[in-house]
Design a protein around this motif. Sequence first.
Motif, PDB file in Angstrom:
ATOM      1  N   UNK A  50       1.296  -0.980  -0.096  1.00 34.48           N
ATOM      2  CA  UNK A  50      -0.478  -0.058   0.433  1.00 34.48           C
ATOM      3  C   UNK A  50       0.486   1.233  -0.262  1.00 34.48           C
ATOM      4  N   UNK A  51       2.576   1.216   0.761  1.00 37.22           N
ATOM      5  CA  UNK A  51       2.934   2.222   0.662  1.00 37.22           C
ATOM      6  C   UNK A  51       3.322   2.767  -0.728  1.00 37.22           C
ATOM      7  N   UNK A  52       3.835   2.119  -1.688  1.00 41.74           N
ATOM      8  CA  UNK A  52       4.556   1.985  -2.433  1.00 41.74           C
ATOM      9  C   UNK A  52       2.909   2.381  -3.791  1.00 41.74           C
ATOM     10  N   UNK A  53       2.032   1.429  -3.246  1.00 39.63           N
ATOM     11  CA  UNK A  53       0.744   2.879  -4.214  1.00 39.63           C
ATOM     12  C   UNK A  53       0.503   3.576  -4.016  1.00 39.63           C
ATOM     13  N   UNK A  54       0.753   3.636  -2.778  1.00 42.94           N
ATOM     14  CA  UNK A  54      -0.288   5.341  -2.539  1.00 42.94           C
ATOM     15  C   UNK A  54       0.883   5.896  -3.232  1.00 42.94           C
ATOM     16  N   UNK A  55       1.991   6.366  -2.842  1.00 42.19           N
ATOM     17  CA  UNK A  55       3.584   6.821  -3.328  1.00 42.19           C
ATOM     18  C   UNK A  55       2.926   6.933  -4.823  1.00 42.19           C
ATOM     19  N   UNK A  56       2.456   6.187  -5.049  1.00 43.91           N
ATOM     20  CA  UNK A  56       1.569   6.462  -7.087  1.00 43.91           C
ATOM     21  C   UNK A  56       0.830   7.359  -7.335  1.00 43.91           C
ATOM     22  N   UNK A  61      -1.400  12.801   1.263  1.00 43.26           N
ATOM     23  CA  UNK A  61      -1.750  11.482   2.473  1.00 43.26           C
ATOM     24  C   UNK A  61      -1.024  12.094   4.146  1.00 43.26           C
ATOM     25  N   UNK A  62      -0.845  12.852   4.275  1.00 45.63           N
ATOM     26  CA  UNK A  62      -0.859  13.941   5.673  1.00 45.63           C
ATOM     27  C   UNK A  62       0.581  13.702   6.391  1.00 45.63           C
ATOM     28  N   UNK A  63       1.027  13.192   7.243  1.00 41.58           N
ATOM     29  CA  UNK A  63       2.253  13.040   7.548  1.00 41.58           C
ATOM     30  C   UNK A  63       2.582  11.898   6.443  1.00 41.58           C
ATOM     31  N   UNK A  68       7.216   8.728   1.949  1.00 41.78           N
ATOM     32  CA  UNK A  68       6.742   8.051   0.657  1.00 41.78           C
ATOM     33  C   UNK A  68       7.976   8.796  -0.022  1.00 41.78           C
ATOM     34  N   UNK A  69       7.980  10.140   0.685  1.00 42.43           N
ATOM     35  CA  UNK A  69       8.978  10.835  -0.810  1.00 42.43           C
ATOM     36  C   UNK A  69      10.069   9.740  -0.941  1.00 42.43           C
ATOM     37  N   UNK A  70      10.427   9.107  -0.565  1.00 47.02           N
ATOM     38  CA  UNK A  70      11.756   8.323   0.043  1.00 47.02           C
ATOM     39  C   UNK A  70      10.901   7.438  -1.912  1.00 47.02           C
ATOM     40  N   UNK A  71       9.963   6.144  -2.151  1.00 49.84           N
ATOM     41  CA  UNK A  71       9.860   6.025  -2.765  1.00 49.84           C
ATOM     42  C   UNK A  71       9.026   6.855  -4.120  1.00 49.84           C
ATOM     43  N   UNK A  72       8.724   7.494  -4.007  1.00 47.68           N
ATOM     44  CA  UNK A  72       8.443   8.503  -4.875  1.00 47.68           C
ATOM     45  C   UNK A  72      10.172   8.917  -5.053  1.00 47.68           C
ATOM     46  N   UNK A  73      10.918   9.450  -4.656  1.00 44.54           N
ATOM     47  CA  UNK A  73      11.552   9.828  -5.790  1.00 44.54           C
ATOM     48  C   UNK A  73      13.205   8.485  -6.330  1.00 44.54           C
TER      49      UNK A  73
END
Length: 181
Positions: A50-56, A61-63, A68-73
């Motif tokens: 869910x974390x990777x999916x949310x990053x896409x 998503x608040x805090x 998730x900025x790391x996944x977006x990187x």
Amino acid sequence: MGLGPGEVFVHRNIANMVVNSDMNINAVLQYAVQYLNVKHIIVAGHYDCGGVKAAMEAKDLGLVENWLGGVRDVYRLHQHELDSIEDISLRYRRLVELNVVEQCLNIFQTGVVQRKRLRTFHDRAETGATFATPRVHAMVFDPSDGVLRKLKVNFKEVGRNYSLLCRTVRHLRAHSVSHPS
């Protein structure tokens, strides 16, 4: 994995991130490498992450955004490859895999892992070991079939693209500093 109770030391977080400023992962790595003397570190992602999916997704998503900025990187680093995948579910699966690989590279970058690998590399003749430890493995669990798969990654080759990957080891070699365990 075929291991019994007490044979696996586990650390979990959202999107299996290895963040250099996260004291939790750093403490876990230090304890595992220095005191438990682990020989293998596995970064295991999963295709229902869910974390990777949310990053896409493009939503606040608040805090959790900070994490998730790391996944977006990771997405940004591999944007050309990922954007060329038209099927969004396949793109998501590939991002899960790339995130696992990038987190493995982050483990290689930690001083505790670099120092231990340097020491075990130099001690190979005495110990009879054939490789430096701890070894780092990239794996992904697929809930659709229940199989944990090892990703085919040549970290030596991948690491050549990261000039700062082993800065601690280069410093120790350059200055002939003894390497603590």
